[in-house]
Design a protein around this motif. Sequence first.
Motif, PDB file in Angstrom:
ATOM      1  N   ARG A  28     -32.063 -20.234   7.802  1.00 20.00           N
ATOM      2  CA  ARG A  28     -31.640 -20.151   9.204  1.00 20.00           C
ATOM      3  C   ARG A  28     -30.131 -19.979   9.268  1.00 20.00           C
ATOM      4  N   GLY A  29     -29.703 -19.088  10.135  1.00 20.45           N
ATOM      5  CA  GLY A  29     -28.272 -18.945  10.414  1.00 20.45           C
ATOM      6  C   GLY A  29     -27.398 -18.700   9.201  1.00 20.45           C
ATOM      7  N   GLY A  30     -27.863 -17.890   8.257  1.00 21.63           N
ATOM      8  CA  GLY A  30     -27.062 -17.587   7.077  1.00 21.63           C
ATOM      9  C   GLY A  30     -27.011 -18.705   6.057  1.00 21.63           C
ATOM     10  N   ARG A  31     -27.951 -19.653   6.165  1.00 21.73           N
ATOM     11  CA  ARG A  31     -28.014 -20.777   5.223  1.00 21.73           C
ATOM     12  C   ARG A  31     -29.416 -20.895   4.645  1.00 21.73           C
ATOM     13  N   ALA A  32     -29.447 -21.241   3.370  1.00 18.43           N
ATOM     14  CA  ALA A  32     -30.710 -21.584   2.717  1.00 18.43           C
ATOM     15  C   ALA A  32     -30.827 -23.101   2.719  1.00 18.43           C
ATOM     16  N   TYR A  33     -31.948 -23.610   3.162  1.00 17.12           N
ATOM     17  CA  TYR A  33     -32.242 -25.042   3.102  1.00 17.12           C
ATOM     18  C   TYR A  33     -33.012 -25.273   1.814  1.00 17.12           C
ATOM     19  N   VAL A  34     -32.515 -26.184   1.002  1.00 15.99           N
ATOM     20  CA  VAL A  34     -33.010 -26.328  -0.369  1.00 15.99           C
ATOM     21  C   VAL A  34     -33.568 -27.724  -0.601  1.00 15.99           C
ATOM     22  N   ASP A  35     -34.719 -27.773  -1.266  1.00 15.52           N
ATOM     23  CA  ASP A  35     -35.282 -29.026  -1.755  1.00 15.52           C
ATOM     24  C   ASP A  35     -34.765 -29.164  -3.187  1.00 15.52           C
ATOM     25  N   PRO A  36     -33.757 -30.042  -3.411  1.00 13.25           N
ATOM     26  CA  PRO A  36     -33.105 -30.126  -4.724  1.00 13.25           C
ATOM     27  C   PRO A  36     -33.984 -30.740  -5.817  1.00 13.25           C
ATOM     28  N   GLU A  37     -33.726 -30.322  -7.036  1.00 14.52           N
ATOM     29  CA  GLU A  37     -34.269 -30.961  -8.233  1.00 14.52           C
ATOM     30  C   GLU A  37     -33.096 -31.739  -8.820  1.00 14.52           C
ATOM     31  N   TRP A  38     -32.962 -32.986  -8.382  1.00 10.30           N
ATOM     32  CA  TRP A  38     -31.762 -33.775  -8.661  1.00 10.30           C
ATOM     33  C   TRP A  38     -31.439 -33.913 -10.140  1.00 10.30           C
ATOM     34  N   ASP A  39     -32.422 -33.923 -11.000  1.00  8.98           N
ATOM     35  CA  ASP A  39     -32.154 -34.050 -12.434  1.00  8.98           C
ATOM     36  C   ASP A  39     -31.353 -32.874 -12.974  1.00  8.98           C
ATOM     37  N   ASN A  40     -31.383 -31.741 -12.262  1.00  7.38           N
ATOM     38  CA  ASN A  40     -30.699 -30.533 -12.724  1.00  7.38           C
ATOM     39  C   ASN A  40     -29.399 -30.239 -11.972  1.00  7.38           C
ATOM     40  N   VAL A  41     -29.045 -31.099 -11.019  1.00  8.75           N
ATOM     41  CA  VAL A  41     -27.836 -30.879 -10.221  1.00  8.75           C
ATOM     42  C   VAL A  41     -26.757 -31.845 -10.699  1.00  8.75           C
ATOM     43  N   ASP A  42     -25.797 -31.324 -11.475  1.00  7.02           N
ATOM     44  CA  ASP A  42     -24.758 -32.213 -12.012  1.00  7.02           C
ATOM     45  C   ASP A  42     -23.753 -32.602 -10.920  1.00  7.02           C
ATOM     46  N   GLU A  43     -22.921 -33.567 -11.241  1.00  3.91           N
ATOM     47  CA  GLU A  43     -21.983 -34.131 -10.259  1.00  3.91           C
ATOM     48  C   GLU A  43     -21.031 -33.078  -9.693  1.00  3.91           C
ATOM     49  N   GLY A  44     -20.538 -32.184 -10.545  1.00  8.85           N
ATOM     50  CA  GLY A  44     -19.622 -31.143 -10.078  1.00  8.85           C
ATOM     51  C   GLY A  44     -20.271 -30.215  -9.067  1.00  8.85           C
ATOM     52  N   LEU A  45     -21.506 -29.840  -9.324  1.00  8.91           N
ATOM     53  CA  LEU A  45     -22.222 -28.966  -8.402  1.00  8.91           C
ATOM     54  C   LEU A  45     -22.532 -29.700  -7.103  1.00  8.91           C
ATOM     55  N   ARG A  46     -22.874 -30.978  -7.193  1.00  7.90           N
ATOM     56  CA  ARG A  46     -23.115 -31.775  -5.981  1.00  7.90           C
ATOM     57  C   ARG A  46     -21.872 -31.777  -5.097  1.00  7.90           C
ATOM     58  N   GLU A  47     -20.710 -31.942  -5.717  1.00 10.05           N
ATOM     59  CA  GLU A  47     -19.457 -31.940  -4.952  1.00 10.05           C
ATOM     60  C   GLU A  47     -19.184 -30.569  -4.347  1.00 10.05           C
ATOM     61  N   THR A  48     -19.376 -29.523  -5.133  1.00 10.10           N
ATOM     62  CA  THR A  48     -19.138 -28.165  -4.652  1.00 10.10           C
ATOM     63  C   THR A  48     -20.024 -27.844  -3.460  1.00 10.10           C
ATOM     64  N   LEU A  49     -21.295 -28.220  -3.540  1.00  7.71           N
ATOM     65  CA  LEU A  49     -22.240 -27.933  -2.465  1.00  7.71           C
ATOM     66  C   LEU A  49     -22.200 -28.975  -1.355  1.00  7.71           C
ATOM     67  N   ASP A  50     -21.455 -30.061  -1.590  1.00  7.74           N
ATOM     68  CA  ASP A  50     -21.365 -31.163  -0.635  1.00  7.74           C
ATOM     69  C   ASP A  50     -22.742 -31.770  -0.366  1.00  7.74           C
ATOM     70  N   TRP A  51     -23.478 -32.007  -1.448  1.00  9.54           N
ATOM     71  CA  TRP A  51     -24.817 -32.594  -1.381  1.00  9.54           C
ATOM     72  C   TRP A  51     -24.770 -34.044  -1.823  1.00  9.54           C
ATOM     73  N   THR A  52     -25.495 -34.889  -1.120  1.00 12.43           N
ATOM     74  CA  THR A  52     -25.749 -36.252  -1.575  1.00 12.43           C
ATOM     75  C   THR A  52     -27.244 -36.498  -1.416  1.00 12.43           C
ATOM     76  N   GLU A  53     -27.763 -37.412  -2.195  1.00 10.92           N
ATOM     77  CA  GLU A  53     -29.192 -37.703  -2.118  1.00 10.92           C
ATOM     78  C   GLU A  53     -29.568 -38.365  -0.803  1.00 10.92           C
ATOM     79  N   ASP A  54     -28.597 -38.886  -0.084  1.00 11.15           N
ATOM     80  CA  ASP A  54     -28.864 -39.543   1.197  1.00 11.15           C
ATOM     81  C   ASP A  54     -29.017 -38.561   2.358  1.00 11.15           C
ATOM     82  N   ASP A  55     -28.571 -37.327   2.175  1.00 11.75           N
ATOM     83  CA  ASP A  55     -28.639 -36.337   3.251  1.00 11.75           C
ATOM     84  C   ASP A  55     -30.084 -35.930   3.524  1.00 11.75           C
ATOM     85  N   ASP A  56     -30.338 -35.588   4.794  1.00 13.93           N
ATOM     86  CA  ASP A  56     -31.666 -35.097   5.169  1.00 13.93           C
ATOM     87  C   ASP A  56     -31.825 -33.619   4.835  1.00 13.93           C
ATOM     88  N   ALA A  57     -30.743 -32.859   4.948  1.00 10.63           N
ATOM     89  CA  ALA A  57     -30.803 -31.417   4.701  1.00 10.63           C
ATOM     90  C   ALA A  57     -29.765 -31.039   3.653  1.00 10.63           C
TER      91      ALA A  57
END
Length: 80
Positions: A28-57
């Motif tokens: 939607r709106g130029g964004r992909a909504y992603v269901d993460p595979e947390w074991d494969n998302v390292d800390e640097g990528l989490r920071e770059t994407l601004d993802w936390t496990e607490d977020d809903d989206a």
Amino acid sequence: MTVELSKGDREKTVVSGNERIGVVTDVRGGRAYVDPEWDNVDEGLRETLDWTEDDDAHTVEESAFATAQNDELRLRSDLF
């Protein structure tokens, strides 16, 4: 090269380097909504994407993708 996301990208795998980091659940709106595979998302990528496990989206802007092929969307390598 810019990737234009569409509803057809739903259920595609999101890849960073050689790692499958999630699956697109919606577009939607130029964004992909992603269901993460947390074991494969390292800390640097989490920071770059601004993802936390607490977020809903967990979203990725279409400008962050380098390519869209068959069943995968590949992130740009210069992001991290």
